[in-house]
Scaffold this motif. Structure first.
Motif, PDB file in Angstrom:
ATOM      1  N   ALA B  27      31.551  54.875  38.896  1.00 42.24           N
ATOM      2  CA  ALA B  27      32.963  54.863  39.623  1.00 42.24           C
ATOM      3  C   ALA B  27      33.460  55.889  40.281  1.00 42.24           C
ATOM      4  O   ALA B  27      33.149  57.050  39.688  1.00 42.24           O
ATOM      5  N   ILE B  28      34.468  55.787  41.008  1.00 40.77           N
ATOM      6  CA  ILE B  28      34.956  57.030  41.443  1.00 40.77           C
ATOM      7  C   ILE B  28      36.587  56.842  41.228  1.00 40.77           C
ATOM      8  O   ILE B  28      36.906  55.558  41.048  1.00 40.77           O
ATOM      9  N   GLU B  29      37.483  57.682  41.071  1.00 44.02           N
ATOM     10  CA  GLU B  29      38.794  57.639  40.848  1.00 44.02           C
ATOM     11  C   GLU B  29      39.680  56.556  41.473  1.00 44.02           C
ATOM     12  O   GLU B  29      40.484  55.956  41.021  1.00 44.02           O
ATOM     13  N   THR B  30      39.408  56.428  42.822  1.00 43.96           N
ATOM     14  CA  THR B  30      40.029  55.575  43.871  1.00 43.96           C
ATOM     15  C   THR B  30      39.700  54.215  43.971  1.00 43.96           C
ATOM     16  O   THR B  30      40.118  53.575  44.604  1.00 43.96           O
ATOM     17  N   ASP B  31      38.609  53.992  43.073  1.00 43.24           N
ATOM     18  CA  ASP B  31      38.033  52.532  42.796  1.00 43.24           C
ATOM     19  C   ASP B  31      38.961  51.675  42.262  1.00 43.24           C
ATOM     20  O   ASP B  31      39.473  52.044  41.369  1.00 43.24           O
ATOM     21  N   ARG B  32      39.107  50.391  42.964  1.00 37.68           N
ATOM     22  CA  ARG B  32      40.042  49.482  42.395  1.00 37.68           C
ATOM     23  C   ARG B  32      39.441  48.745  41.372  1.00 37.68           C
ATOM     24  O   ARG B  32      38.044  48.552  41.317  1.00 37.68           O
ATOM     25  N   VAL B  33      39.964  48.271  40.325  1.00 36.19           N
ATOM     26  CA  VAL B  33      39.517  47.390  39.355  1.00 36.19           C
ATOM     27  C   VAL B  33      38.687  46.387  39.819  1.00 36.19           C
ATOM     28  O   VAL B  33      37.444  45.941  39.409  1.00 36.19           O
ATOM     29  N   LEU B  34      39.408  45.816  41.036  1.00 36.31           N
ATOM     30  CA  LEU B  34      38.601  44.743  41.660  1.00 36.31           C
ATOM     31  C   LEU B  34      37.333  44.973  42.222  1.00 36.31           C
ATOM     32  O   LEU B  34      36.402  44.259  42.287  1.00 36.31           O
ATOM     33  N   ASP B  35      37.199  46.302  42.708  1.00 39.24           N
ATOM     34  CA  ASP B  35      35.823  46.958  43.263  1.00 39.24           C
ATOM     35  C   ASP B  35      34.954  46.684  42.161  1.00 39.24           C
ATOM     36  O   ASP B  35      33.688  46.432  42.400  1.00 39.24           O
ATOM     37  N   LEU B  36      35.235  47.193  40.838  1.00 40.02           N
ATOM     38  CA  LEU B  36      34.384  47.353  39.558  1.00 40.02           C
ATOM     39  C   LEU B  36      33.898  45.936  39.385  1.00 40.02           C
ATOM     40  O   LEU B  36      32.476  45.557  39.337  1.00 40.02           O
ATOM     41  N   LEU B  37      34.723  44.940  39.276  1.00 39.06           N
ATOM     42  CA  LEU B  37      34.520  43.503  39.043  1.00 39.06           C
ATOM     43  C   LEU B  37      33.477  42.762  40.023  1.00 39.06           C
ATOM     44  O   LEU B  37      32.608  42.355  39.751  1.00 39.06           O
ATOM     45  N   GLU B  38      33.710  43.138  41.342  1.00 35.67           N
ATOM     46  CA  GLU B  38      33.023  42.751  42.516  1.00 35.67           C
ATOM     47  C   GLU B  38      31.571  43.195  42.238  1.00 35.67           C
ATOM     48  O   GLU B  38      30.498  42.650  42.682  1.00 35.67           O
TER      49      GLU B  38
END
Lengths: 633, 233
Positions: B27-38
């Motif tokens: 991940a990168i610092e500006t990823d949203r937690v939602l991006d990670l779940l997706e």
């Protein structure tokens, strides 16, 4: 519940007018999931609970037994993300007229909008906004207590050509307030809702709408909604593109379902790219920022819109501004050599350029803003920038790039929301559409800002009224013997596919090629490449399956089905675009840079047959008062 | 950077009881937690279920507990969470599957305060006028997106789900203090009942949880004050 003879006569007349046959459910044999099927009956079914669906449901339910079916909780709908305002020539703060709004919309549409429908919408706008206020919408107010208005792109004083204050707003959350207010009114009036039900098929019998099939997300069960009238209000399909302002939910379900039943889609090649999305994320930064005096700045610190739209500059139409940003980037004027530019709403910049433009307040004093006023007028924008960019727009520049935003094309309708069967404008009994999924067409080749909220309020209302009126007289069509068969077959296919392909990967590739080759600037070669890639992805999609085999909230299964909708619409969009050998509004071709009214002042109508072959026909644009002329801002 | 995301899992069709599953991803610092779940759902585990739609903090679909705090997954960045992230469903509402909870009790409380404009006087031809100052009084509470972060962070609600909860009081406030509305007394009566506004013990969890930064405890205080003084300004 059988059709009367009059209905049959109407139907057979209609059949003679068209070469395209509607694909209906016929009496068929056994299917697995029938035993879990639940059936409901309503006079009017509305699909989608955004602004258009809620407005339609509100009006239809006054006289007809109505239900709204929505895959999200109503307040999650994408209408809620609209920011800057709803357009209406109230003249709260300065002279304005519905005729000016009409002309601006016709011009904004690059003359592809149907002028009778545009005039109708702009005339209805004034009363529509007052109605929203009466329903409780908390508009911002002028010092006299009237509804406050701000300038917006493409909206002008037709005498001076300067921007006019026409966008009625509630800070930068106008869509949120419309969605909340309409949902509140629906609760007040006891409208029936089926929340978190995904509509997956339309039932057509005897050439008329007979109902829809939906999956209840909480149980995975299929439900049949038997209805006299069906209104689609499912929103847009901007998830086709990589950089997008659109919600995950915007997968074009309504147009895809309708297309699979052999009905046409109109002007699908016209998709709007909003000039100011947050760099990389695509999150919308409202045109209201420029309405309040914000300006676009390239990597050299120049205000470049002066070159492209000398009169209204940063408040030119969205297609014009998005192209200008791309041309700046292409000329090496992007910020830090990258593919973005800046939006500047720092008070000192706003005040400097407002002075240069001679912008004044109502009393003639120079227009100025303070940081506090920017924060008060644009609180969500400030919040987005702080959260997602770590940038404070009161003191820093916002990095922006154009973002996929709005479908001008969609399910063809007339100005009463009645859907259209063919290029001769034959209507389909009992089938209606409104809002972004529909194409009236009031936006033509390019929508003006504030006109989408207006569209959904005006045409949602009229679709609801017409559907209820139709349901008063019309019979229920008999349901097919196995109404869920076509829908079930689509989900069974996904469940039993080989599983060797990954949906996320296919989706990522679709978005990339569509953004690169079917974006702001297009060319024959690029679009052919996009078409080839999309067709390969559609092949690969046949091998996508699901690992979740359950029934309860099987979001994986729903998401795979939605991806199928996006792929089908991406293909149709690309085929429609390749055929149109001109540049108009949002469809801008490097190999055909000019608008060609002689050959292309017409709407595209696209059908897909059962083998997947796409057929294009055309129908004329309705011109009333306004002859097409060269479009400059 | 590599992040570790530990997610609450429960599928009533398969599991006797809930468990946690851990995923690792880049991940990168500006990823949203939602991006990670997706990404987890897209590439590692398609069965992971959660609600989401707008992905920028407006629709209110993806409220969940992230590292112990009620947050929207689309408005929480890796920059804020660090490399270890624990994700759980909202507390106090029945878990249907994974991060999806039953929102109906929440919406029932919302409906109970009659959250719609009540004014039976004839409508004027144009707008009902309202001064900018009158409009400003209830501006903050018009921002609510009904995500339920506030109500499900409230100990009074955890103790008894009959408590109407901060979100419903915010909705009531938005109309009680709207000069165009004529039903303030009716709403105040509802909130004066046993499971109404006095179950609020000023813990401020709601205010801290609100992704829209609504001053909820202040709004509740204004409602209590109106009940005490009978005045709306």
């Amino acid at each position: 519940m059988h059709s009367n003879s009059e209905e049959h006569t109407m139907h057979s007349n209609r059949e003679e007018h068209t070469m395209h046959s509607i694909r209906e459910e016929h009496t068929m044999h056994s299917i697995r999931e029938e035993h879990t099927m639940k059936t409901h009956q309503f006079d009017v079914i509305v699909i989608g609970a955004g602004g258009a669906g809620l407005m339609a449901g509100l009006y239809a339910s006054r006289t007809a037994k109505t239900a709204i079916i929505t895959k999200l909780y109503p307040t999650r709908s994408h209408t809620g993300t609209a920011q800057g305002g709803i357009g209406a020539a109230l003249g709260s703060e300065e002279e304005d007229h519905p005729e000016w709004h009409t002309y601006d919309t016709v011009k904004g549409s690059d003359y592809l909008g149907d002028q009778d429908a545009i005039e109708f919408m702009c005339n209805e706008a004034v009363q529509a906004v007052y109605e929203l206020e009466h329903m409780g919408l908390p508009f911002d107010r002028t010092p006299e207590g009237k509804i406050s208005q701000r300038p917006f792109g493409g909206h002008t004083n037709n005498v001076t050509g300067k921007p006019v204050k026409r966008a009625c707003h509630a800070a930068d959350r106008t869509g949120h307030m419309i969605l909340q207010t309409l949902y509140q009114q629906c609760m007040k009036n006891n409208v029936n809702f089926f929340d978190e039900f995904q509509v997956v098929d339309l039932l057509m019998v005897n050439g008329a709408a007979a109902g829809v099939v939906a999956i209840e997300l909480a149980t995975g069960e299929m439900h049949v909604f038997h209805a006299k009238a069906v209104i689609f209000a499912t929103g847009g399909h901007g998830r086709i593109w990589e950089i997008t302002s659109n919600a995950y939910a915007f997968t074009g379900d309504g147009p895809a379902v309708i297309m699979r039943r052999g009905l046409p889609l109109e002007d699908m090649e016209f998709f709007q790219f909003h000039p100011t999305g947050i760099y990389k994320l695509g999150i919308l930064i409202t045109e209201g920022v420029r309405g309040e005096g914000g300006i676009l700045i390239n990597g050299k610190g120049e205000r470049f819109m002066e070159k492209y739209a000398p009169r209204v500059k940063d408040l030119a139409s969205r297609d014009v501004v998005s192209r200008a940003i791309y041309m700046e980037i292409r000329d090496g004027n992007g910020a830090n050599g990258q593919n973005y530019v800046y939006l500047d709403v720092r008070p000192e910049s706003v005040n400097r350029y407002a002075a240069l433009d001679g912008r004044t307040n109502k009393d003639g004093s120079p227009y100025t803003v303070t940081g506090e006023e920017i924060l008060a007028k644009l609180p969500d924008i400030v919040d987005f920038c702080r959260v997602y960019l770590g940038v404070d727009p009161i003191t820093q520049l916002m990095p922006i790039q154009p973002t996929a935003h709005y479908a001008m094309g969609g399910i063809p309708t007339n100005k009463y929301g009645e859907t259209i069967l063919d290029e001769k404008n034959t209507t389909i009994p009992g089938l209606y559409a409104a809002g972004e999924c529909a194409c009236v067409s009031v936006h033509g080749a390019n929508r003006l800002g504030t006109n989408s909220l207006l569209d959904l309020v005006v045409f949602g209302k009229h679709a609801g009224l017409r559907a209820a009126e139709y349901a008063k007289e019309a019979p229920f069509q008999p349901l097919p013997e196995h109404p869920t068969e076509f829908a079930s077959s689509q989900f069974e296919r996904i469940r039993h596919a080989s599983g060797k392909e990954n949906a996320f990967d296919i989706s990522t590739k679709m978005k990339k090629v569509m953004f690169d080759d079917m974006g702001i600037f297009r060319s024959g070669k690029g679009m052919e490449n996009a078409l080839q890639v999309i067709r390969q992805l559609k092949e690969r999609y046949q091998h996508v399956s699901v690992t979740d085999t359950g029934k309860i909230f099987n979001m994986e299964l729903m998401n795979v089905w939605e991806l199928g909708n996006l792929l089908d619409l991406a293909e149709l969009t690309t085929v429609s675009a390749i055929a149109r050998t001109e540049s108009r509004g949002g469809h801008s071709r490097e190999d055909y840079p000019d608008r060609d009214d002689k050959n292309w002042l017409k709407h595209t109508m696209a059908w897909v047959d059962e083998t997947g072959k796409i057929d294009l026909k055309y129908k004329p644009v309705v011109l009333t008062k306004y002859e097409p002329k060269v479009r400059t801002y | 950077m590599e992040v570790t995301i530990k997610v609450f899992r429960y599928n009533p069709e398969k599991d006797k009881k809930p468990s946690y599953k851990t995923y690792k991803l880049e991940a990168i610092e500006t990823d949203r937690v939602l991006d990670l779940l997706e990404k987890v759902k897209g590439y590692q585990d398609g069965t992971l279920s959660f609600r989401r739609s707008c992905a920028h903090g407006i629709c209110g679909s993806d409220a969940m507990r992230i590292n112990g705090f009620n947050r929207l997954a689309c408005k929480t960045l890796v920059r804020d969470t660090g490399a270890t992230i624990i994700v759980q469903p909202l507390l106090g509402l029945r878990v249907i599957k994974d991060l999806i909870v039953d929102m109906e009790p929440f919406f029932e409380h919302y409906r109970s305060v009659k959250p719609w404009l009540i004014n039976d006087e004839p409508e004027p031809e144009k707008e009902r006028t309202q001064s900018a100052a009158q409009r400003a009084i209830f501006d903050d509470t018009t921002k609510c997106i009904l995500c339920a972060c506030c109500t499900t962070s409230c100990p009074s609600f955890w103790a008894n789900e009959q408590y109407v909860g901060p979100a419903a009081i915010v909705a009531a406030h938005r109309f009680i203090f709207d000069s165009r509305d004529k039903a303030a007394a009716e709403r105040l009566k509802i909130l004066n009942e046993v499971w109404g506004v006095y179950r609020c013990h000023t813990v401020f969890n709601c205010t801290m949880a609100c992704p829209r930064e609504i001053q909820i405890t202040k709004a509740i205080g204004e409602v209590k004050m109106a009940l005490t003084t009978g005045k709306l300004e």
